[in-house]
Design an enzyme around this catalytic site. Structure first.
Site, PDB file in Angstrom:
ATOM      1  N   ASN B 392       0.828  -1.194   0.000  1.00  0.00           N
ATOM      2  CA  ASN B 392       0.000   0.000   0.000  1.00  0.00           C
ATOM      3  C   ASN B 392       0.869   1.253   0.000  1.00  0.00           C
ATOM      4  O   ASN B 392       0.963   1.954  -1.003  1.00  0.00           O
ATOM      5  CB  ASN B 392      -0.945  -0.013   1.202  1.00  0.00           C
ATOM      6  N   ASP B 393       1.566   1.495   1.117  1.00  0.00           N
ATOM      7  CA  ASP B 393       2.355   2.720   1.223  1.00  0.00           C
ATOM      8  C   ASP B 393       3.426   2.817   0.132  1.00  0.00           C
ATOM      9  O   ASP B 393       3.736   3.906  -0.335  1.00  0.00           O
ATOM     10  CB  ASP B 393       3.030   2.788   2.589  1.00  0.00           C
ATOM     11  N   THR B 394       3.973   1.665  -0.267  1.00  0.00           N
ATOM     12  CA  THR B 394       5.096   1.703  -1.207  1.00  0.00           C
ATOM     13  C   THR B 394       4.654   1.995  -2.643  1.00  0.00           C
ATOM     14  O   THR B 394       5.489   2.119  -3.521  1.00  0.00           O
ATOM     15  CB  THR B 394       5.859   0.362  -1.199  1.00  0.00           C
TER      16      THR B 394
END
Lengths: 112, 466
Positions: B392-394
């Site tokens: 997600n964040d990456t």
């Protein structure tokens, strides 16, 4: 201040430079194993805890030293085993890679 | 040559072994041998330590040493063997913490032995340094463990007056340390130790879960320094060298890790990700009501089967679901159909730098199919599908486009440049950094909810039928 401390300071400073020099370029895939491996290396504090247990007298000191040895053993043994498990994954793979016909079950022919 | 000179020579050999081991650990080819060399050097040094007369002088002490070592090994070996690959980071944290604790205990015992003789100020200084750094490392690692093990929230913990409390604890430690230096009083040293433990806790609490790996690396370096301090108090060169090697290389490694996340170390430690998270999550208040498009496994299977180029972006969700084998199965199947497939690995995918490579290597994914972020990004624009598995964040474009976002500036995998984006996610829950991902709401994005292993399995059969 004795000359002893100066000698130890010399060793300390030089070891610091070696530490920086020796890992100048690490590919990011090895960051985790390197951290884990150096974690195991400082487990050598076990040597210090064994020495201090030799000097400890009386229940209080011996109890503290006992826990010191115990914690240091966890550090050094656990550290090396965990690192080895990580690095096991990095062994060179044989070139051929079996193409499995998907993971179903292993159906054996001629069974019925 | 006296016995002790001989032992010192063995220590020198062990120190050389450690230096070569670190060198080996920084190259993929020699890493495993490096670790084995370090273990051999350590075993040699520990073994010869028992030759010292003072270690064998008292039977009770010697027996207790051996009992503690056997007990420690009996706990450590199974723990290290059984731990899942996904839980490695917290295991390293805990082994690191206990090392710091051991170093602190050495300093305490030396002080208790020497205090009645009014030791020189620099001797007390060495002891104080060992106690302070060792205790911070111990309690800090314990909190890091709790965060990664999800025993407590992974989000940064902030509370009113945090700065004031931190400053007060810091000042109190300073006062106590100076008084210990002047008086050589054991109770004052004990108080310093307790407050140092508290300092470790409040130092780590405000650091967000996504940053904890960098923190563990820093604490690892701290323990190294604490071990070096024990070396000074015990007049032992081996401890000084090994501890300093780890301390110095650890600082460098920590900086490399934070660089891989596109942030400075200071930013990781003190920005309290937290203070900005509120700003970030304020914007996503509308998240619940916005619509996302979720697809069926069959739709996505067809999309994948008739693509030319598919990029798999694995994340922590793949790791927790132990879906690396199923992911490989899907990739193999697609490649058999002539689809070009590779894995794009973000440097901090998973919970630690390099974590994802370890997991995929476990599933026998060949190296040439793994591409690091810098190598993968130029190819994203020509990919038909970016298949994001539990990441997600990456892949959050906010890192490039939203200056107010807590992850702004972090390099990401440019999944948004692919023609289609498919997310395999457990839920709409935001990632570890605690912020929403715009890409989820993009119109070229399709979502497939569920456990990564299940959904990948469904995709495998859908591709077979396609």
């Amino acid at each position: 201040m004795s000359t002893g401390i100066i000698q130890f300071l010399t060793v300390f400073v030089l070891a610091g430079f070696v530490g920086i020099e020796v890992i100048s370029a690490v590919p990011s895939i090895l960051h985790t194993p390197l951290m884990s491996g150096s974690n195991a290396i400082h487990g050598i504090v076990l040597v210090g805890t064994i020495l201090i247990m030799g000097e400890a007298r009386g229940a209080a000191q011996i109890t503290l030293a006992f826990f010191a040895v115990l914690l240091a053993t966890l550090n050094i043994v656990g550290g090396f085993v965990v690192t080895d498990r990580m690095l096991e994954m990095f062994k060179a793979k044989p070139a051929e890679r079996p193409r499995r016909n998907t993971g179903g079950g292993d159906r054996r022919e001629g069974d019925g | 040559m006296t016995l002790n000179t001989g032992i010192d020579l063995v220590y020198l050999l062990a120190a050389i072994g450690f230096i070569l081991a670190l060198k080996g650990l920084s190259s993929p080819r020699y890493a495993r041998n490096g670790n084995l060399l370090a273990a051999a050097a350590a075993a040699l040094a520990v073994g010869f330590t028992f030759a010292r007369p003072e270690v064998r002088a008292h039977t009770l002490n010697l027996v207790l040493t051996l009992v503690a070592m056997v007990l420690g090994s009996a706990i450590a070996v199974p723990a290290a063997r059984r731990v899942k690959m996904t839980a490695m980071p917290q295991m390293v944290a805990i082994f690191n913490g206990v090392g710091g604790g051991a170093a602190a205990l050495i300093s305490v015992v030396v002080f208790v032995i020497e205090a009645p003789g009014q030791p020189a100020v620099y001797r007390i200084g060495e002891v104080l340094f060992g106690v302070l750094v060792g205790c911070v490392s111990l309690s800090g690692s314990a909190i890091a463990f709790a965060k990664l093990q999800e025993l407590m929230t992974g989000r940064p913990v902030t509370y009113p007056g945090q700065q004031v409390i931190n400053a007060l604890v810091g000042a109190a430690i300073l006062v106590l340390a100076v008084s210990t230096l002047l008086t050589a009083s054991v109770p004052l040293l004990a108080a310093t130790a307790v407050l140092s433990l508290a300092l470790g806790v409040i130092f780590v609490l405000p650091i967000g879960g996504a940053d904890v790996p960098v923190l563990i690396s820093l604490l690892n370096s701290f323990t190294g320094l604490a071990v070096a301090a024990s070396g000074f108090t015990l007049n032992n060169n081996l401890l000084i060298i090994a501890g300093t090697l780890v301390g110095a290389s650890g600082v460098l490694l920590t900086r490399m890790m934070s660089k891989a996340m596109g942030r400075s170390l200071g930013n990781v430690l003190f920005s309290a990700f937290g203070s900005v998270v509120t700003a970030g999550s304020g914007a996503d208040g509308t998240g619940e009501t916005r619509s996302v498009r979720s697809g069926t496994p069959d739709d996505i299977g067809v999309l994948l089967a008739y693509s030319r180029k598919v990029v798999i972006v694995p994340g922590y969700g793949l790791a927790v679901a132990q879906a690396q084998h199923t992911a490989r199965e899907l990739a193999d199947l697609l490649m058999e159909r002539g689809v070009e497939v590779f894995y794009a690995i973000h440097p901090v995918a998973g919970r630690m730098p390099g974590h994802m490579n370890v997991l995929l290597a476990e599933a026998n994914v060949p190296y040439d199919e793994l591409k690091e972020m810098d190598e993968a990004n130029p190819e994203m624009a020509t990919a038909d599908v970016a298949l994001i598995v539990g990441a997600n964040d990456t892949v959050n474009p906010a890192a490039k486009s939203t200056p107010g976002s807590p992850i702004y500036g972090m390099p990401i995998i440019n999944a948004d440049e692919a023609e289609h984006v498919v997310f395999l996610k457990r839920s709409m829950r935001p990632g570890f950094a605690g912020i929403d991902n715009e890409l989820l709401f993009d119109e070229k994005t399709t979502l497939l909810f569920g456990d990564a292993k299940d959904t990948l399995g469904k995709l495998v059969s859908a591709v077979q039928d396609a």
